[in-house]
Design a protein around this motif. Structure first.
Motif, short mmCIF file in Angstrom:
data_model
loop_
_atom_site.label_atom_id
_atom_site.label_comp_id
_atom_site.label_asym_id
_atom_site.label_seq_id
_atom_site.Cartn_x
_atom_site.Cartn_y
_atom_site.Cartn_z
N GLY A 1 53.05 3.47 41.90
CA GLY A 1 54.05 2.39 42.09
C GLY A 1 55.51 2.63 42.07
N ARG A 2 55.84 3.64 41.66
CA ARG A 2 57.21 3.98 41.53
C ARG A 2 58.13 4.01 43.00
N ASP A 3 59.20 3.39 42.98
CA ASP A 3 59.89 2.87 44.17
C ASP A 3 60.43 4.47 44.64
N SER B 1 55.39 18.53 45.37
CA SER B 1 53.99 18.36 45.76
C SER B 1 53.29 17.36 44.24
N ARG B 2 53.57 17.64 43.23
CA ARG B 2 53.35 16.53 41.83
C ARG B 2 53.81 15.35 42.12
N LEU B 3 55.17 15.11 42.56
CA LEU B 3 55.40 13.55 42.84
C LEU B 3 54.71 12.87 43.90
N LEU B 4 54.69 13.75 44.82
CA LEU B 4 54.01 12.99 46.16
C LEU B 4 52.57 12.77 45.65
N LYS B 5 52.00 13.47 44.81
CA LYS B 5 50.68 13.18 44.46
C LYS B 5 50.91 11.87 43.60
N ARG B 6 51.75 11.90 42.68
CA ARG B 6 51.94 10.99 41.59
C ARG B 6 52.13 9.63 42.46
N GLY B 7 52.93 9.72 43.62
CA GLY B 7 53.30 8.48 44.25
C GLY B 7 52.04 7.77 44.98
N GLY C 1 64.65 18.34 32.64
CA GLY C 1 63.77 19.17 33.76
C GLY C 1 63.86 18.31 34.92
N GLY C 2 63.57 18.98 36.16
CA GLY C 2 63.67 18.26 37.26
C GLY C 2 62.66 17.05 37.35
N PRO C 3 62.70 16.32 38.44
CA PRO C 3 61.99 15.24 38.73
C PRO C 3 60.47 15.99 39.08
N GLY C 4 59.70 15.37 38.15
CA GLY C 4 58.21 15.81 38.26
C GLY C 4 57.87 17.23 37.74
N SER C 5 59.03 17.54 36.91
CA SER C 5 58.50 18.97 36.19
C SER C 5 57.38 18.75 34.92
N GLY C 6 57.52 17.44 34.52
CA GLY C 6 55.96 17.33 33.51
C GLY C 6 56.64 17.02 32.18
N LYS C 7 57.79 16.29 32.29
CA LYS C 7 58.35 15.92 31.05
C LYS C 7 57.59 14.80 30.32
N GLY C 8 57.13 13.63 31.12
CA GLY C 8 56.40 12.67 30.44
C GLY C 8 55.07 13.17 30.01
N THR C 9 54.29 14.18 30.80
CA THR C 9 53.18 14.61 30.43
C THR C 9 53.26 15.45 29.21
N GLN C 10 54.27 16.19 29.03
CA GLN C 10 54.19 17.11 27.81
C GLN C 10 54.78 16.01 26.53
N LYS D 1 59.06 27.67 31.09
CA LYS D 1 58.53 27.76 32.75
C LYS D 1 57.51 26.77 32.63
N ALA D 2 57.70 25.80 33.64
CA ALA D 2 56.57 24.75 33.69
C ALA D 2 55.76 24.76 35.10
N THR D 3 55.46 26.07 35.65
CA THR D 3 54.45 25.65 36.71
C THR D 3 52.97 26.18 36.40
N GLY D 4 52.64 26.52 35.27
CA GLY D 4 51.26 26.67 34.89
C GLY D 4 50.72 25.14 34.55
N SER D 5 49.52 25.39 34.00
CA SER D 5 48.64 24.02 33.96
C SER D 5 49.27 23.23 32.78
N VAL D 6 48.78 22.11 32.61
CA VAL D 6 49.40 21.09 31.32
C VAL D 6 49.43 21.69 30.14
N ASP D 7 48.08 22.38 29.98
CA ASP D 7 48.04 23.12 28.66
C ASP D 7 48.67 24.43 28.55
N GLU D 8 48.78 25.09 29.59
CA GLU D 8 49.69 26.56 29.53
C GLU D 8 51.18 25.85 29.16
N VAL D 9 51.44 25.17 29.81
CA VAL D 9 52.86 24.61 29.73
C VAL D 9 53.22 24.22 28.18
N TYR D 10 52.16 23.25 27.92
CA TYR D 10 52.16 22.98 26.39
C TYR D 10 52.35 24.07 25.31
N1 LIG Z 1 51.49 21.46 34.36
C1 LIG Z 1 51.36 20.59 35.51
N2 LIG Z 1 50.51 20.96 36.40
C2 LIG Z 1 50.08 20.12 37.33
N3 LIG Z 1 50.23 18.77 37.48
C3 LIG Z 1 51.23 18.40 36.53
C4 LIG Z 1 51.59 19.14 35.41
N4 LIG Z 1 52.42 18.41 34.39
C5 LIG Z 1 52.50 17.17 35.11
N5 LIG Z 1 51.80 17.21 36.23
C6 LIG Z 1 51.42 15.99 36.90
O1 LIG Z 1 52.84 15.85 37.78
C7 LIG Z 1 53.13 14.41 38.10
C8 LIG Z 1 54.63 14.42 37.39
O2 LIG Z 1 54.59 14.63 35.90
P1 LIG Z 1 55.51 13.87 34.74
O3 LIG Z 1 55.38 12.53 35.20
O4 LIG Z 1 55.25 14.34 33.53
O5 LIG Z 1 56.91 14.43 35.35
P2 LIG Z 1 58.29 13.86 34.94
O6 LIG Z 1 59.12 15.06 34.42
O7 LIG Z 1 58.22 13.02 33.68
O8 LIG Z 1 58.88 13.16 36.16
P3 LIG Z 1 60.11 12.29 36.60
O9 LIG Z 1 61.32 12.92 36.32
O10 LIG Z 1 59.84 11.76 37.96
O11 LIG Z 1 59.69 11.14 35.66
C9 LIG Z 1 52.15 13.66 37.16
O12 LIG Z 1 51.45 13.17 38.21
C10 LIG Z 1 51.53 14.53 36.13
O13 LIG Z 1 50.02 14.27 36.03
#
Ligand SMILES: Nc1ncnc2c1ncn2[C@@H]1O[C@H](COP(=O)(O)OP(=O)(O)OP(=O)(O)O)[C@@H](O)[C@H]1O
Ligand SMILES: O=c1ccn([C@@H]2O[C@H](COP(=O)(O)O)[C@@H](O)[C@H]2O)c(=O)[nH]1
Ligand SMILES: [Mg+2]
Length: 213
Positions: free
Chosen positions: A152-154, A142-148, A22-31, A189-198
């Motif tokens: 502390g990620r470069d 927007s997720r990545l800029l917020k995470r940033g 999934g693209g950068p910030g798509s939520g892989k680590g979270t899921q 599709k990974a645009t919903g909330s964390v729970d919806e995506v899960y």
């Molecule tokens: N479904 C979601 N809705 C809103 N925010 C989310 C969702 N999933 C993840 N996030 C948030 O978005 C940011 C990126 O998520 P995460 O680190 O899981 O992505 P990643 O795919 O692992 O990114 P990377 O490829 O950069 O490692 C985190 O701050 C996380 O809390």
């Protein structure tokens, strides 16, 4: 190191490998955290392994990895595959799966390039499935800029994010497309909330026979 013979180091009869793309910030680590909790996966993030190697005292690759990550480029595959292969071996040695079950590895953020996919499957283990989080760039940005603000990620800055997106589209999407042709991709599709995506992730993998453990 990964084996140089054509036989993979781990047999798919003993070990289940799921690639998580999934693209950068798509939520892989979270899921991944959810999947570890409910399905007994061992989570191996290629990016996390590279960041650990970058700061490991005595590593010959530290400076190179730092530059590649900041530029959003793919580190030479021998380095990443060796880190993953050794992490799998360590996990099997220290935390073997319950008797009669296969170890499950969720390999997050890998393979990011076609040659990595081929090399890993030839030398380490053939994958069972590819879980793919489908997310538009504006949401990921927007997720990545917020995470940033706290990560502390470069590479969580606007310029690196742009480069990472380009690498993803040009180099990593072809990997997803290739596995898609082989019928191995579960796309969510990974645009919903964390729970919806899960919920979608669970439904997708359970349809392919992966059940909670
Ligand atoms: N479904 C979601 N809705 C809103 N925010 C989310 C969702 N999933 C993840 N996030 C948030 O978005 C940011 C990126 O998520 P995460 O680190 O899981 O992505 P990643 O795919 O692992 O990114 P990377 O490829 O950069 O490692 C985190 O701050 C996380 O809390
Ligand atoms: O197989 C891989 C995986 C990652 N990288 C590099 O690491 C960064 C960060 O990865 P995340 O998955 O976002 O944590 C990535 O942009 C690459 O520079 C790699 O080279 N090879
Ligand atoms: Mg991640």
């Amino acid at each position: 190191m990964a084996s140089s013979s054509s036989t993979p180091r781990f047999s798919a009869n003993d070990v289940t490998v799921i690639f998580f793309l999934g693209g950068p910030g798509s939520g892989k680590g979270t899921q991944s955290a959810n999947l570890v909790r409910d399905y007994g996966f061992v989570h191996l993030s290629a990016g996390d392994l590279l960041r650990a190697e970058q700061v490991r005292e005595g590593s010959q690759y530290g400076d190179m990895i730092k530059t590649y990550i900041r530029e959003g480029k793919i580190v030479p595959m021998e380095v990443t595959v060796a880190l993953l292969s050794n992490a799998m071996a360590d996990s099997l040695a220290t935390n073997p799966p319950p008797a009669g079950t296969k170890a499950r590895f969720l390999i997050d953020g890998f393979p990011r390039k076609l040659d990595q996919a081929v090399f890993f499957e030839e030398t380490v283990c053939v994958s069972e499935l590819v879980l793919f989080l489908d997310c538009p760039e504006d949401v990921m940005e927007s997720r990545l800029l917020k995470r940033g603000e706290t990560s502390g990620r470069d590479d969580d800055n606007a310029e690196s994010i742009r480069k990472r997106f380009r690498t993803f589209v040009e180099t990593s999407m072809p990997v997803v497309d290739d596995f898609q042709k082989k019928g191995k991709v579960v796309a969510v599709k990974a645009t919903g909330s964390v729970d919806e995506v899960y919920g979608l992730v669970k439904a997708g993998i359970e349809q392919r026979g992966v059940h909670p453990r």
